[in-house]
Design a protein around this motif. Structure first.
Motif, PDB file in Angstrom:
ATOM      1  N   HIS A 118       0.245  -0.772  -0.198  1.00  0.00           N
ATOM      2  CA  HIS A 118      -0.340  -0.229  -0.299  1.00  0.00           C
ATOM      3  C   HIS A 118       0.800   1.427  -0.122  1.00  0.00           C
ATOM      4  O   HIS A 118       0.650   2.075  -0.600  1.00  0.00           O
ATOM      5  CB  HIS A 118      -1.190  -0.024   1.535  1.00  0.00           C
ATOM      6  CG  HIS A 118      -2.522  -1.061   0.690  1.00  0.00           C
ATOM      7  ND1 HIS A 118      -2.699  -2.034   1.749  1.00  0.00           N
ATOM      8  CD2 HIS A 118      -3.069   0.030  -0.912  1.00  0.00           C
ATOM      9  CE1 HIS A 118      -4.038  -1.757   0.828  1.00  0.00           C
ATOM     10  NE2 HIS A 118      -4.788  -1.257  -0.122  1.00  0.00           N
TER      11      HIS A 118
ATOM     12  N   ASP B  90      -0.402   6.141  10.338  1.00  0.00           N
ATOM     13  CA  ASP B  90      -1.307   5.912   9.384  1.00  0.00           C
ATOM     14  C   ASP B  90      -2.040   4.765   9.434  1.00  0.00           C
ATOM     15  O   ASP B  90      -1.823   3.770  10.181  1.00  0.00           O
ATOM     16  CB  ASP B  90      -0.601   5.631   8.357  1.00  0.00           C
ATOM     17  CG  ASP B  90      -0.857   5.382   6.352  1.00  0.00           C
ATOM     18  OD1 ASP B  90      -0.547   6.591   5.758  1.00  0.00           O
ATOM     19  OD2 ASP B  90      -1.637   4.566   6.832  1.00  0.00           O
ATOM     20  N   PRO B  91      -3.212   5.283   9.405  1.00  0.00           N
ATOM     21  CA  PRO B  91      -4.856   3.804   9.513  1.00  0.00           C
ATOM     22  C   PRO B  91      -3.756   2.963   8.906  1.00  0.00           C
ATOM     23  O   PRO B  91      -4.531   1.497   9.653  1.00  0.00           O
ATOM     24  CB  PRO B  91      -5.929   4.472   9.124  1.00  0.00           C
ATOM     25  CG  PRO B  91      -5.706   5.706   8.166  1.00  0.00           C
ATOM     26  CD  PRO B  91      -4.581   5.882   8.343  1.00  0.00           C
ATOM     27  N   LEU B  92      -2.920   2.946   7.882  1.00  0.00           N
ATOM     28  CA  LEU B  92      -2.563   1.434   7.389  1.00  0.00           C
ATOM     29  C   LEU B  92      -2.041   0.745   8.582  1.00  0.00           C
ATOM     30  O   LEU B  92      -1.795  -0.219   8.168  1.00  0.00           O
ATOM     31  CB  LEU B  92      -2.060   1.437   5.950  1.00  0.00           C
ATOM     32  CG  LEU B  92      -3.455   2.062   4.805  1.00  0.00           C
ATOM     33  CD1 LEU B  92      -1.914   2.176   3.576  1.00  0.00           C
ATOM     34  CD2 LEU B  92      -4.254   1.093   4.459  1.00  0.00           C
TER      35      LEU B  92
ATOM     36  N   LYS C 268      -2.398  -0.814  10.640  1.00  0.00           N
ATOM     37  CA  LYS C 268      -3.720  -1.053  12.219  1.00  0.00           C
ATOM     38  C   LYS C 268      -3.863  -0.995  12.700  1.00  0.00           C
ATOM     39  O   LYS C 268      -5.207  -1.629  13.692  1.00  0.00           O
ATOM     40  CB  LYS C 268      -4.713  -2.056  10.607  1.00  0.00           C
ATOM     41  CG  LYS C 268      -5.066  -1.826   9.130  1.00  0.00           C
ATOM     42  CD  LYS C 268      -5.620  -2.994   8.550  1.00  0.00           C
ATOM     43  CE  LYS C 268      -5.424  -2.284   6.672  1.00  0.00           C
ATOM     44  NZ  LYS C 268      -4.751  -3.431   5.968  1.00  0.00           N
TER      45      LYS C 268
END
Lengths: 339, 263
Positions: A222, A303-305, A307
């Motif tokens: 990503h 970052d929301p990635l 997670k």
């Protein structure tokens, strides 16, 4: 008096009365960039087209300590070819023996970057090249001094004349030549590239790592996706909790929601460019993978990635080894041996 | 007496001016058009108009506010939104006479760059437009790896070949329940199935105005609500054809709506 009487010629002589047929005119040979498969066209500024003459002049400048105040440091000293044009030291040391706070970026396929430096503080390679020369903790020179040194040099005036048809070397042309050279630093011939072309095989472990990297199991793609292995964006990948010591992009944009975001580096040649991260905090790929595997630190801008903060990917030891084995297929030995 | 005299002179001047113009000049005579021709004496139907499509994003009808854990989905989870990026393709106007006008093949929208909220169309013919349609994502003919190498959404929107190739259709990301948990609602083609879908909205729009604005709104919460209630998780859904099909059904149902001026 005879000589070249055509004032558009490179060797026009104002004193000449009769033309002796010696005139020669400015011409350059275009330097063709071959776009690697899976890459867009490189965005080359229209006022600085690539020429063979410009590139070779840029290479000479990049490797010449003449740009530094005491003639001891060239760009190549911090961006060493053996290390894929990066510095194996965590922090580079400038001519006055002062260290900065960031790890010297590897220069790989930077012609495709849309901003430069870890915090994106420069928008073009030309603009970026002004900075190290005058930076007091790097080459600590003055561009006026650089100009006069180059203009009185034995070779440079001719080389600039050939590349740009100029009689006075202005700093703008120095950075243009350097930028042209930097655009030729293209790496796209790793084992992984040959695998994609069907010319090499990956081992079971490397294939396992490829799968982790390119699925949401590892979720590396990503941010480090495509054959460029980067996204030209900025993220906070959870290295630190607040308060941040280095604001990164936030310092440039003055926007708190950009704090601690850094430009995603390409992972090409990652085996060669230790230490890792903007501050070179990790010395091995094992440490890097452990960072992602344990999830990273919470902060407002993470970052929301990332997670599962504090929990991470939960890869097994074998999976971690596989991921690293895959990362090592991105090494391009031609890139560090050519030129 | 004096006043009447002045008026009289003016009228006679006007008459003189008119008499000089004998030839007929064809062109667009609508001052509100982009190609208004002040010399034209006869409107030949060539007037062109600007249309602006605006993309807006709401949650429960209110404008999106990013980075705040203030939203609740139908599954009763609290969540925030940090990233919203998506592709709309084949944005097309359909006119009463059966012709259609492709406004944009692919339009990338990201909430981090408000300039992507507008699609400005210049030089649109005046016509009675009866519908607008667009595809959420890319259909299988377009959704091919490296098809859009020179677009701004490359490389970051790529969908790895390893899991089918092409591009993401949408990246909707944020935290849910606690700030320590991230979700990533990433939609796209999965397992060889093209999960893009086309929305077709009947409208009644006569573009004969300087600047007409049509709004395409995304009601974000509806991705998770109707007809399928979807739970946010930390697990990726990119390889999950079942989740993709639930999201597609919700997307088709009521995520998008259109607003335009009624004359």
């Amino acid at each position: 008096m005879s000589g070249c009487t055509d004032n558009t010629a490179v060797n026009y002589s104002a004193d000449a009365i009769t033309d002796d047929g010696s005139c020669f005119f400015f011409s350059t040979t275009p330097f063709i960039i071959e776009t690697p498969s899976g890459f867009p066209e490189m965005n080359i500024p229209s006022n600085n087209p690539m020429t063979v003459e410009g590139v070779s002049l840029g290479e000479k400048l990049f490797k010449d300590p003449i740009l530094s105040r005491n003639n001891t440091q060239a760009c190549i000293n911090c961006h060493q070819q053996n290390f894929s044009f990066s510095d194996p030291n965590q922090y580079s040391t400038g001519i006055d023996h002062i260290q900065g706070i960031r790890n010297a970026s590897a220069l790989i396929n930077i012609g495709w970057n849309t901003s430069f430096n870890w915090d994106g503080s420069s928008l073009t390679l030309e603009e970026q090249a002004f900075e190290p020369v005058s930076n007091p903790i790097e080459m600590h020179n003055d561009w006026k001094v650089v100009e006069s040194t180059l203009n009185t040099h034995a070779d440079y005036p001719t080389l600039f004349k050939e590349a740009f048809n100029i009689d006075y070397i202005d700093s703008n042309y120095v950075v243009m030549a350097i930028a042209q050279f930097e655009r030729t630093l293209i790496s796209a011939n790793s084992k992984f590239d040959r695998y994609l072309k069907g010319e090499a095989q990956l081992t079971v472990s490397e294939l396992g790592g490829y799968a982790i990297f390119n699925s949401e199991k590892g979720d590396c793609f990503h941010c480090h996706g495509t054959q460029m292995f980067m996204d030209n964006l900025f993220h906070n990948n959870g290295l630190d909790p607040e308060p941040f010591t280095d604001l990164g992009l936030g310092k440039i944009t003055n926007n708190a929601s950009d704090n601690a975001k850094f430009k995603t580096p390409t992972l090409r040649n990652i085996e060669l460019t230790a230490p890792y991260m903007h501050d070179g905090r990790f010395s091995t790929l094992e440490e890097v993978v452990e960072h992602y595997n344990s999830g990273g630190e919470y902060s407002l801008t993470v970052d929301p990635l990332m997670k599962k903060l504090g929990v991470g990917l939960q890869l097994t030891n074998q999976e971690k080894q596989d991921l690293i084995a895959f990362l090592k297929t991105l090494t391009d030995n031609n890139f560090i041996s050519e030129k | 007496m004096k006043r009447i005299f002045v008026i009289f002179t003016t009228i006679s001047l006007v008459f003189t001016a008119c008499e000089k113009e004998e030839e007929i000049i064809e062109g667009c005579t609508d001052t509100g058009s982009v190609n208004y021709n002040s010399n034209a004496t006869n409107d030949n139907g060539s007037c062109k108009y600007n249309l602006s499509i605006n993309f807006t994003h709401t949650i429960d009808g209110n404008p999106l506010e990013i980075n705040q854990m203030i939203y609740t989905n139908t599954a009763s989870q609290n969540y925030s939104i940090q990233t919203l990026r998506y592709l709309l393709s084949d944005i097309t106007l359909h006119s009463a006479n059966g012709t259609s006008t492709l406004l944009d093949e692919v339009h990338f929208i990201t909430i981090s760059d408000p300039s992507t909220f507008n699609l400005d169309i210049q030089d649109l013919n005046s016509a009675n437009y009866i519908a607008i349609s667009f595809t959420m994502g890319l259909d299988s003919l377009k959704n091919i790896t490296n098809n859009y190498l020179n677009e701004s959404f490359f490389p970051s929107f790529s969908w790895p070949d390893f899991i089918g190739g092409g591009y993401h259709y949408m990246q909707l990301e944020g935290d849910y329940t606690t700030a320590l948990q991230g979700y990533a609602t990433h939609t796209g083609g999965t397992d060889g199935i093209d999960f893009s879908f086309t929305k077709h909205f009947p409208i009644s729009l006569n573009i004969a105005n300087a600047n007409t604005i049509v709004i395409i709104n995304m009601e974000i919460n509806n991705w998770y609500s109707n007809p399928n209630i979807i739970n946010l998780t930390t697990d990726g859904i990119m390889g999950n054809a079942n989740k993709q099909s639930l999201l597609q059904a919700n997307g088709i149902a009521d995520v998008f709506s259109i607003f335009y001026p009624i004359k």
